[in-house]
Design a protein around this motif. Structure first.
Motif, PDB file in Angstrom:
ATOM      1  N   THR A 374      25.732  44.954  59.583  1.00 11.06           N
ATOM      2  CA  THR A 374      25.174  44.607  60.937  1.00 11.06           C
ATOM      3  C   THR A 374      23.860  43.969  60.734  1.00 11.06           C
ATOM      4  OG1 THR A 374      26.177  46.774  61.714  1.00 11.06           O
ATOM      5  CG2 THR A 374      24.479  45.565  63.236  1.00 11.06           C
ATOM      6  N   VAL A 375      24.044  42.798  61.372  1.00  4.19           N
ATOM      7  CA  VAL A 375      22.575  42.038  61.384  1.00  4.19           C
ATOM      8  C   VAL A 375      21.867  42.356  62.715  1.00  4.19           C
ATOM      9  CG1 VAL A 375      21.551  39.867  61.250  1.00  4.19           C
ATOM     10  CG2 VAL A 375      23.724  40.000  60.060  1.00  4.19           C
ATOM     11  N   THR A 376      20.735  42.763  62.484  1.00  4.02           N
ATOM     12  CA  THR A 376      19.946  43.144  63.566  1.00  4.02           C
ATOM     13  C   THR A 376      18.376  42.345  63.433  1.00  4.02           C
ATOM     14  OG1 THR A 376      18.816  44.827  62.342  1.00  4.02           O
ATOM     15  CG2 THR A 376      20.859  45.198  63.617  1.00  4.02           C
ATOM     16  N   SER A 377      17.971  42.348  64.818  1.00  2.34           N
ATOM     17  CA  SER A 377      16.445  41.588  65.008  1.00  2.34           C
ATOM     18  C   SER A 377      15.988  42.222  66.090  1.00  2.34           C
ATOM     19  CB  SER A 377      16.751  40.110  64.775  1.00  2.34           C
ATOM     20  OG  SER A 377      15.269  39.491  64.917  1.00  2.34           O
ATOM     21  N   ASP A 378      14.601  42.116  66.307  1.00  3.27           N
ATOM     22  CA  ASP A 378      14.113  42.527  67.625  1.00  3.27           C
ATOM     23  C   ASP A 378      13.959  41.109  68.412  1.00  3.27           C
ATOM     24  OD1 ASP A 378      12.408  41.132  65.769  1.00  3.27           O
ATOM     25  OD2 ASP A 378      10.614  42.862  66.215  1.00  3.27           O
ATOM     26  N   TYR A 379      14.524  40.224  67.972  1.00  4.80           N
ATOM     27  CA  TYR A 379      14.641  38.642  68.669  1.00  4.80           C
ATOM     28  C   TYR A 379      16.066  38.623  68.760  1.00  4.80           C
ATOM     29  CZ  TYR A 379       9.640  38.281  68.122  1.00  4.80           C
ATOM     30  OH  TYR A 379       8.160  38.407  68.522  1.00  4.80           O
ATOM     31  N   ASN A 380      16.464  37.607  69.643  1.00  7.49           N
ATOM     32  CA  ASN A 380      17.882  37.321  69.660  1.00  7.49           C
ATOM     33  C   ASN A 380      18.127  36.618  68.456  1.00  7.49           C
ATOM     34  OD1 ASN A 380      18.506  38.358  72.136  1.00  7.49           O
ATOM     35  ND2 ASN A 380      18.209  36.432  73.333  1.00  7.49           N
ATOM     36  N   ILE A 381      19.418  37.028  68.076  1.00  9.33           N
ATOM     37  CA  ILE A 381      19.813  36.273  66.706  1.00  9.33           C
ATOM     38  C   ILE A 381      20.486  35.005  67.125  1.00  9.33           C
ATOM     39  CG2 ILE A 381      21.404  36.479  64.641  1.00  9.33           C
ATOM     40  CD1 ILE A 381      21.189  39.566  65.108  1.00  9.33           C
ATOM     41  N   THR A 382      20.095  33.724  66.540  1.00  8.12           N
ATOM     42  CA  THR A 382      20.660  32.573  67.183  1.00  8.12           C
ATOM     43  C   THR A 382      21.646  31.983  66.270  1.00  8.12           C
ATOM     44  OG1 THR A 382      18.703  31.348  65.954  1.00  8.12           O
ATOM     45  CG2 THR A 382      18.478  31.805  68.231  1.00  8.12           C
ATOM     46  N   LYS A 383      21.765  32.289  65.191  1.00  6.96           N
ATOM     47  CA  LYS A 383      22.997  31.684  64.218  1.00  6.96           C
ATOM     48  C   LYS A 383      23.047  32.670  62.946  1.00  6.96           C
ATOM     49  CE  LYS A 383      23.971  27.605  61.668  1.00  6.96           C
ATOM     50  NZ  LYS A 383      23.436  26.092  61.164  1.00  6.96           N
ATOM     51  N   VAL A 384      24.215  33.018  62.529  1.00  5.34           N
ATOM     52  CA  VAL A 384      24.653  33.619  61.476  1.00  5.34           C
ATOM     53  C   VAL A 384      25.762  32.909  60.550  1.00  5.34           C
ATOM     54  CG1 VAL A 384      25.933  35.715  60.757  1.00  5.34           C
ATOM     55  CG2 VAL A 384      24.467  36.013  62.603  1.00  5.34           C
ATOM     56  N   VAL A 385      25.441  32.659  59.388  1.00  5.16           N
ATOM     57  CA  VAL A 385      26.422  32.112  58.345  1.00  5.16           C
ATOM     58  C   VAL A 385      26.731  32.829  57.222  1.00  5.16           C
ATOM     59  CG1 VAL A 385      26.580  29.909  56.872  1.00  5.16           C
ATOM     60  CG2 VAL A 385      25.168  30.045  58.957  1.00  5.16           C
ATOM     61  N   ILE A 386      28.017  33.128  57.309  1.00  3.94           N
ATOM     62  CA  ILE A 386      28.710  34.027  56.317  1.00  3.94           C
ATOM     63  C   ILE A 386      29.755  33.010  55.540  1.00  3.94           C
ATOM     64  CG2 ILE A 386      29.905  36.326  55.642  1.00  3.94           C
ATOM     65  CD1 ILE A 386      29.413  36.985  58.705  1.00  3.94           C
ATOM     66  N   GLY A 387      29.621  33.069  54.313  1.00  4.20           N
ATOM     67  CA  GLY A 387      30.629  32.136  53.148  1.00  4.20           C
ATOM     68  C   GLY A 387      30.542  32.715  52.027  1.00  4.20           C
ATOM     69  N   ALA A 388      31.744  32.220  51.298  1.00  2.00           N
ATOM     70  CA  ALA A 388      31.737  32.255  49.682  1.00  2.00           C
ATOM     71  C   ALA A 388      31.627  31.045  49.168  1.00  2.00           C
ATOM     72  CB  ALA A 388      33.465  32.879  49.342  1.00  2.00           C
ATOM     73  N   TYR A 389      30.906  30.714  48.217  1.00  2.00           N
ATOM     74  CA  TYR A 389      30.633  29.501  47.581  1.00  2.00           C
ATOM     75  C   TYR A 389      30.788  29.469  46.139  1.00  2.00           C
ATOM     76  CZ  TYR A 389      28.416  29.340  52.098  1.00  2.00           C
ATOM     77  OH  TYR A 389      28.076  29.475  53.325  1.00  2.00           O
ATOM     78  N   THR A 390      31.468  28.109  45.560  1.00  2.00           N
ATOM     79  CA  THR A 390      31.526  28.330  44.073  1.00  2.00           C
ATOM     80  C   THR A 390      30.299  28.119  43.302  1.00  2.00           C
ATOM     81  OG1 THR A 390      32.087  25.932  44.127  1.00  2.00           O
ATOM     82  CG2 THR A 390      33.833  27.306  44.604  1.00  2.00           C
ATOM     83  N   SER A 391      30.214  27.972  41.860  1.00  2.00           N
ATOM     84  CA  SER A 391      29.220  27.996  41.319  1.00  2.00           C
ATOM     85  C   SER A 391      28.354  26.506  41.486  1.00  2.00           C
ATOM     86  CB  SER A 391      29.361  28.349  39.837  1.00  2.00           C
ATOM     87  OG  SER A 391      30.580  27.232  39.412  1.00  2.00           O
ATOM     88  N   SER A 392      29.239  25.674  41.913  1.00  4.92           N
ATOM     89  CA  SER A 392      28.869  24.296  42.363  1.00  4.92           C
ATOM     90  C   SER A 392      28.317  24.054  43.739  1.00  4.92           C
ATOM     91  CB  SER A 392      29.881  23.134  41.927  1.00  4.92           C
ATOM     92  OG  SER A 392      30.930  23.450  42.816  1.00  4.92           O
ATOM     93  N   GLY A 393      28.465  25.135  44.484  1.00  2.00           N
ATOM     94  CA  GLY A 393      27.975  25.011  45.840  1.00  2.00           C
ATOM     95  C   GLY A 393      29.167  24.821  46.795  1.00  2.00           C
ATOM     96  N   ALA A 394      30.190  24.469  46.274  1.00  2.00           N
ATOM     97  CA  ALA A 394      31.480  24.005  47.178  1.00  2.00           C
ATOM     98  C   ALA A 394      31.826  25.337  48.086  1.00  2.00           C
ATOM     99  CB  ALA A 394      32.568  23.671  46.499  1.00  2.00           C
ATOM    100  N   LYS A 395      32.455  24.968  49.385  1.00  2.00           N
ATOM    101  CA  LYS A 395      32.916  26.230  50.366  1.00  2.00           C
ATOM    102  C   LYS A 395      34.008  26.624  49.734  1.00  2.00           C
ATOM    103  CE  LYS A 395      30.231  24.159  54.125  1.00  2.00           C
ATOM    104  NZ  LYS A 395      30.424  23.687  55.531  1.00  2.00           N
ATOM    105  N   GLY A 396      34.223  27.969  49.634  1.00  2.00           N
ATOM    106  CA  GLY A 396      35.460  28.849  49.511  1.00  2.00           C
ATOM    107  C   GLY A 396      35.804  29.021  50.953  1.00  2.00           C
ATOM    108  N   PHE A 397      34.964  29.301  51.716  1.00  2.00           N
ATOM    109  CA  PHE A 397      35.182  29.615  53.175  1.00  2.00           C
ATOM    110  C   PHE A 397      33.779  29.633  53.687  1.00  2.00           C
ATOM    111  CE2 PHE A 397      35.626  34.280  51.686  1.00  2.00           C
ATOM    112  CZ  PHE A 397      34.483  34.616  52.522  1.00  2.00           C
TER     113      PHE A 397
END
Length: 817
Positions: A374-397
């Motif tokens: 759970t991501v929490t904050s005392d301010y509104n959370i404006t953006k969440v990015v969740i990903g899996a990335y290869t060693s070269s930085g390419a997106k798995g998802f």
């Protein structure tokens, strides 16, 4: 009648929303009566006491001892579920008596229903052979002042201890950490006079630049104590020292977004100032703004360029205000570096954080993985990015959400995180979040592997093994393989090598005999190949050569295949070129089904390779020292080239290995081993929680606040299964609704069917809207009758009754979507 009921319902809504939710007080969790060690004699026990109390249930207690690298020597986790927890009840599980000598931290961390991971105790202590404290120190030590290139410098000082000194290291290191010179000795006396070795400290040979003079010492009780660390400058021959400085400099205090800020200060030097850089940089190092100029004068007034420093355009966040200058005699001197905050109007610091998060270690190819947190904050959370990335930085998802709320449950979007579609390889699982106060805060960054075939075996287990490595040059020293086996946990054999000039590749003449003898004596075997490649083409050929030899001897290796990098020609490559050579060899051997690592010394790993780009391969670091000071990750450390063991009449390289490679390699079918066939164990269960409950007696699943899920989304988010096929029926337009059914069968077992009740979906159409609220209200006043699963779905608050309060909550939920 329908209009009258809706009017009544809206009045109830207006009355209800005027009430506020109750607030919760901060936790009162505390630790009383705690004991903790200061100095322990090796082998002695320690009785841990203390009582943790809270005004709510304590959910987790972690008690551990951690070495200077942060690794756990032991760690116990308890799940009390009560308001009090007595540490003495688990004292027998805290193995202080098994600790080696060294410096450690004893730490107690607890979580209750209101607070997460509160540090209740954090104390350092020492384990030695006597239980007494070392008095190691430096007396009357001098350090070099600035001097001109080519000049010598004499240093003084006496190192003393109440124990014998086992090692002294004295050196000068440039700003990159490269050795200017380094002297080491093993005096084994209680006193060491630096003047006696002053001639071995060649200050006169240092090139112009900035250095750190450092003295480190160890005795029989403590290791690597830094006794002196001083910076000095070697000037170019015939020049005076630069006086580059900032006078009367001001820097921003915290201010509100949109406000300007005026800074002052005069930069001056006895040489012409060639460059000035003034900027504000956020916590990620990104430029908020940056001004540069090349004045070529001996004085520079910052007020003259204040208009070029746009503090008013900075977004809310934390920044560093930095002033850097160069003159004709010195480069990139940091004259000011101060942190400040830009706040939104009337705001305070953000508490953006990630709680109770899980992450993958190894994932089997084609299988999914459910993550939580759970991501929490005392301010509104404006953006969440969740990903899996290869060693070269390419997106798995990558999933990107814009919650605009103070809490974000990752399990709600678990079905968007497509681990099952990742190719075989190494990835980084990363979670970043922003709120109205901070941007792109990295909350989690963990490496994991996707493995081909079968089920995942989890992480490598930590060990502390004795390992030697040998080659043809040790052939005449081996007296008894059985005696060697009695002292070894594993052995690394040289498989072959390449000549550095011709690049000709050769097999080690002793490998075949060594390999057969190690197998006969049940010693786990790994190999290394001494590479001379300086191009990716040559590295590719070396990989083919190694694979050919492994195939020739039908090798089954319990330890990794290591690529030995250390030639002068490789040192002359750029970091990018050298990394490409390592990557080419390791990728090809890894693709052939081998667990691959890289052997080099700590300076090669730090200065010649981009180690972070090779993190999917384990490093074997050579550093002949009392401890390994390499800052990166490594699985094995070669600590001496003059070790001795029974059965070998001579010296050899000795190593500490920190991971149980044999178990992992065999379980995953690597290095010539066949992967064990997994035991078929049909399993099926639901991931219960706040939004899903199961009544096993009636085979009823109650689903809350989750309208419109497809079959795959529901299974990914709420179902765990293994060795069975899962199916669903009675879907509405492909969506889960009240009355939908789920079952599983396979390998002689069946589960279900279970019937799903989507709370609020009284009309069984997979939606939750005002029509459902109306049906509930009509049922509550007797104008309509609900029964069966629609009746269960009408009880929104789960109190066993269906009334206007349920209708109200359903209507409120429907308008919030």
């Amino acid at each position: 009648m329908k209009k009258r009921l809706l009017s009544v319902l809206m009045i109830v809504v207006l009355l209800t929303v005027s009430f506020s939710l109750p607030s919760f007080a901060a936790t009162a969790m505390k630790l009383t009566g705690a004991t903790y060690p200061t100095v322990l004699k090796k082998g002695d026990p320690f009785v841990a006491r203390g009582v943790i109390t809270s005004d709510c249930d304590i959910l987790e207690v972690v008690i551990g001892v951690y070495n200077s690298s942060g690794k756990a020597e032991f760690e116990y986790t308890g799940l009390p579920g009560e308001k009090s927890y007595d540490i003495n009840n688990v004292d027998y599980l805290l193995s202080f008596s098994k600790l080696p000598t060294g410096t450690f931290t004893y730490k107690i961390v607890a979580t209750d229903e209101k607070s997460s991971k509160v540090v209740l105790l954090n104390r350092s202590f020492t384990v030695n052979t006597t239980g007494k404290v070392s008095t190691i120190k430096l007396t009357d030590g001098t350090s070099p002042a600035d001097f001109t290139q080519g000049e010598g410098y004499s240093v003084k000082g006496v190192i003393s201890s109440n124990y014998n000194l086992t090692e002294v290291i004295i050196g000068a290191y440039n700003t990159k950490g490269t050795v200017g010179f380094e002297f080491s000795d093993t005096p084994y006396t209680k006193s060491f006079d630096i003047r006696d070795v002053d001639y071995s400290l060649p200050f006169s040979k240092l090139k112009a630049g900035t250095y750190t003079y450092k003295i480190t010492a160890s005795d029989t009780e403590v290791s690597d104590v830094v006794l002196m660390q001083k910076t000095f400058t070697v000037r170019s021959s015939g020049t005076a020292a630069s006086t580059l400085k900032l006078t009367d400099g001001t820097y921003p205090a915290d201010f509100t977004q949109g406000e300007g800020y005026s800074v002052k200060g005069v930069i001056s030097s006895n040489y012409n100032i060639t460059k000035v850089v003034i900027g504000a940089y956020n916590t990620n190092g990104t430029v908020g703004f940056e001004f540069s100029d090349t004045p070529y004068t001996k004085s520079f007034d910052i007020r003259d360029v204040d208009y070029s420093l746009p503090f008013s355009k900075l977004k809310a966040g934390t920044y560093t205000y930095k002033v850097v200058a160069s003159d004709t005699n010195s480069s990139n001197v940091v004259l000011m570096q101060k942190t400040f905050n830009v706040t939104t109007s009337g705001s305070s610091a953000s508490s953006l954080k990630l709680n109770n998060a899980t992450y993958p270690s190894n994932v089997n190819y084609g299988e999914g993985y459910s993550v939580k947190g759970t991501v929490t904050s005392d301010y509104n959370i404006t953006k969440v990015v969740i990903g899996a990335y290869t060693s070269s930085g390419a997106k798995g998802f990558e999933y990107v959400g814009y919650p605009n709320s103070k809490s974000f449950d990752i399990s709600d979007v678990d079905y968007y995180l497509t681990f099952s579609k990742l190719s075989v390889g190494t990835y980084t699982y990363k979670i970043m979040a922003s709120d109205s106060r901070q941007s792109n805060v990295v909350l989690m960054e963990k490496m994991f592997r996707v493995i081909s075939g079968g089920s995942s075996t989890g992480d490598l287990n930590e060990v502390n093994w004795d390992v030697i490595d040998i080659s043809y040059w040790n052939r005449n020293a081996i007296d008894s393989w059985s005696d060697m086996a009695s002292e070894l946990d594993a052995i690394i054999l040289r498989l072959g090598f390449a000549y550095t000039a011709s690049k000709k590749m050769e097999e080690d003449d002793s490998f075949a005999d060594y390999y057969a003898a190690a197998k006969r004596n049940n010693i786990p075997v790994g190999i290394y190949y001494f590479g001379a490649a300086t191009t990716v083409s040559e590295a590719d050929k070396e990989a083919d050569f190694v694979l050919g030899l492994l195939d020739k001897y039908d090798c089954k290796l319990e330890m990794p295949v290591y690529y030995d990098l250390e030639t002068e020609d490789q040192v002359d490559l750029t970091q990018e070129e050298c990394t490409a050579v390592a990557r080419t060899f390791c990728d090809k051997v890894s693709a052939a089904g081998y667990y691959v690592g890289i052997y080099c010394n700590k300076y090669f790993a730090r200065d010649e390779l981009y180690a972070s780009q090779l993190s999917d391969f384990d490093f074997w670091i050579a550093e002949y020292n009392s401890s390994c000071t390499y800052n990166g990750e490594y699985g094995m450390w070669q600590y001496t080239e003059s070790g001795r063991i029974s059965g070998l009449n001579g010296v050899c390289d000795k190593n500490y290995c920190y991971y149980d490679y044999p178990t992992y390699i065999k379980a995953n079918g690597l290095n010539g081993f066949s992967k064990p066939q997994p035991v078929v164990n049909p399993q099926f269960s639901f991931k219960t929680g706040a939004n899903l409950t199961v009544n096993q007696n009636s085979k009823t699943v109650v689903l809350k606040k989750s309208p419109g899920l497809t079959q795959s989304q529901f299974i990914s988010k709420y179902v765990s299964y293994k060795d069975v096929n899962v199916s669903m029926s009675a879907l509405v337009g492909g969506k889960v609704a009240t009355g939908s059914k789920i079952s599983a069968s396979g390998n002689g077992k069946s589960f279900g069917p279970y019937t799903i009740c989507l709370l609020g979906d009284t009309s069984s159409d997979s939606k939750i809207n005002s029509n459902d609220a109306l049906l509930i209200l009509q049922h509550s006043v007797g104008s309509k009758t609900l029964s069966g699963y629609p009746l269960i779905s009408a009880d929104w608050n789960g109190d066993g009754k269906v009334n206007s309060l349920d209708a109200l909550e359903v209507l409120k939920f429907s308008v919030s979507q």
